[in-house]
Enzyme design. Structure first.
Site, short mmCIF file in Angstrom:
data_model
loop_
_atom_site.label_atom_id
_atom_site.label_comp_id
_atom_site.label_asym_id
_atom_site.label_seq_id
_atom_site.Cartn_x
_atom_site.Cartn_y
_atom_site.Cartn_z
N ASP A 128 0.86 -1.18 0.00
CA ASP A 128 0.00 0.00 0.00
C ASP A 128 0.90 1.24 0.00
O ASP A 128 2.09 1.15 0.30
CB ASP A 128 -0.88 -0.06 1.26
N ASP A 165 -0.32 5.02 1.03
CA ASP A 165 -0.62 5.98 2.09
C ASP A 165 -0.59 5.31 3.46
O ASP A 165 -1.24 4.28 3.69
CB ASP A 165 -2.00 6.61 1.86
#
Length: 334
Positions: free
Chosen positions: A125, A127
């Site tokens: 991922d 963020d």
């Protein structure tokens, strides 16, 4: 060698454990060995202040569960000390025990660890995983709608809202904001500690490293350029002239798309299923974490920490590289 005679701090064990790469318990003693007697699971302790007491508490827990163990010679990566125990059994309750320890270190119990000696894939991922911020929250703050957007982001990451709808709603609040905000945020993305070490270490071993993000291509693309990532999968922020349109173009990268991206990249790169790693922190990362051979929740939301194979609470992304190095040592001894 008496177990109790080893120094309190594991960083001082190196000069004592030199007779062999593996040690087996024999009463209070540690006896050297040259091959692993167990390979049903592994327990890894990682931190900057590992002590003999942490290891004693761990082996006591194994004894209560009737699990036999073998100690691999501890090693240090940068400032992180690593201890690996090869076990005679894998115990799902032991996974929960590791996650519950209030230690200034991370304890991991897993059946299998990928190895850097074979090709592999890391999909992470972006963020709050690869970087320390939620980019959409930063855009919203600069656009004057920070509180409204942050509240929706938090609910989505905790699994309280359907991700695609929450993303559309947040982006709609940005309509009319100047496009230059994107450049401002992209130029000030703080990398997650350990990210560069992880990427460089994996790439040096010939691994593929990619991002699958519910965020936006403007930011994932900058990371790809700066870090030499092999692939990015992210959303396209709509633009209308010099302002944001308030729309998301194309397919939204939600939890299922992240899992599908892991499968596709694994196939495209010819990576064995046992050599895949996924890293994330939010509820929309759970499917890819569960699909990967090694799914790592990094400083994650409670729902993610509970369900992921591995939960890193104290360390940073360097710990993932430590796990891969542990897997490499295990593979060399099997």
């Amino acid at each position: 060698m008496p177990f109790s005679s080893l120094p309190e701090h594991l960083a001082d064990w190196g000069h004592r454990l030199t007779a062999a790469p593996i040690y087996l318990p024999a009463g209070d003693a540690l006896q050297p060995a040259t091959s692993l007697p167990f390979a049903a699971g592994y327990l890894v302790l990682m931190g900057e202040s590992l002590s003999r007491q942490h290891l004693i508490a761990t082996v006591d827990q194994l004894a209560e569960r009737g699990v036999q163990w073998a100690l691999l010679t501890p090693f240090t990566h940068v400032e992180t000390e690593v201890v690996v125990l090869a076990l005679s059994a894998y115990d799902r309750e032991l996974v929960a025990w590791c996650k519950q320890q209030a230690w200034p270190l991370d304890a991991v119990h897993i059946e299998h660890l990928p190895t850097l000696s074979q090709p592999g894939l890391i999909l992470m991922d972006m963020d709050s995983t690869a970087i320390q911020i939620e980019c959409i929250d930063e855009i919203a703050r600069l656009a004057g709608v920070g509180e409204q957007v942050s509240a929706v982001t938090a609910a989505a990451m905790q699994g309280k809202l359907e991700f695609a709808d929450s993303l559309r709603n947040r982006v709609a609040l940005l309509k009319g904001a100047p496009v230059t905000i994107l450049d401002t945020v992209a130029a000030n993305m703080p990398l997650m500690p350990g990210l560069t070490l992880l990427v460089d270490g994996a790439k040096a071993a010939g691994w593929k490293v990619a991002i699958a993000s519910g965020g936006f291509t403007r930011f994932a693309g900058k990371l790809q350029q700066d870090l030499g990532l092999d692939h990015i999968e992210a959303n396209e922020m709509g633009v209308d002239g010099d302002t944001l349109s308030g729309l998301v173009h194309g397919r939204i990268v939600d939890s299922q798309v992240k899992a599908q991206t892991l499968q596709k990249l694994q196939a495209d790169y010819g990576i064995a299923a046992t050599q895949t790693v996924a890293i994330g922190d939010g509820a929309n990362d759970l499917p890819m974490l569960k699909l990967a051979a090694l799914g790592v929740a990094i400083h994650a939301k409670p729902i993610v920490r509970e369900q992921a194979q591995v939960a890193i609470r104290q360390g940073d992304l360097e710990t993932v590289l430590c796990l891969l190095q542990a897997g490499t040592r295990i593979a060399e001894l099997r």
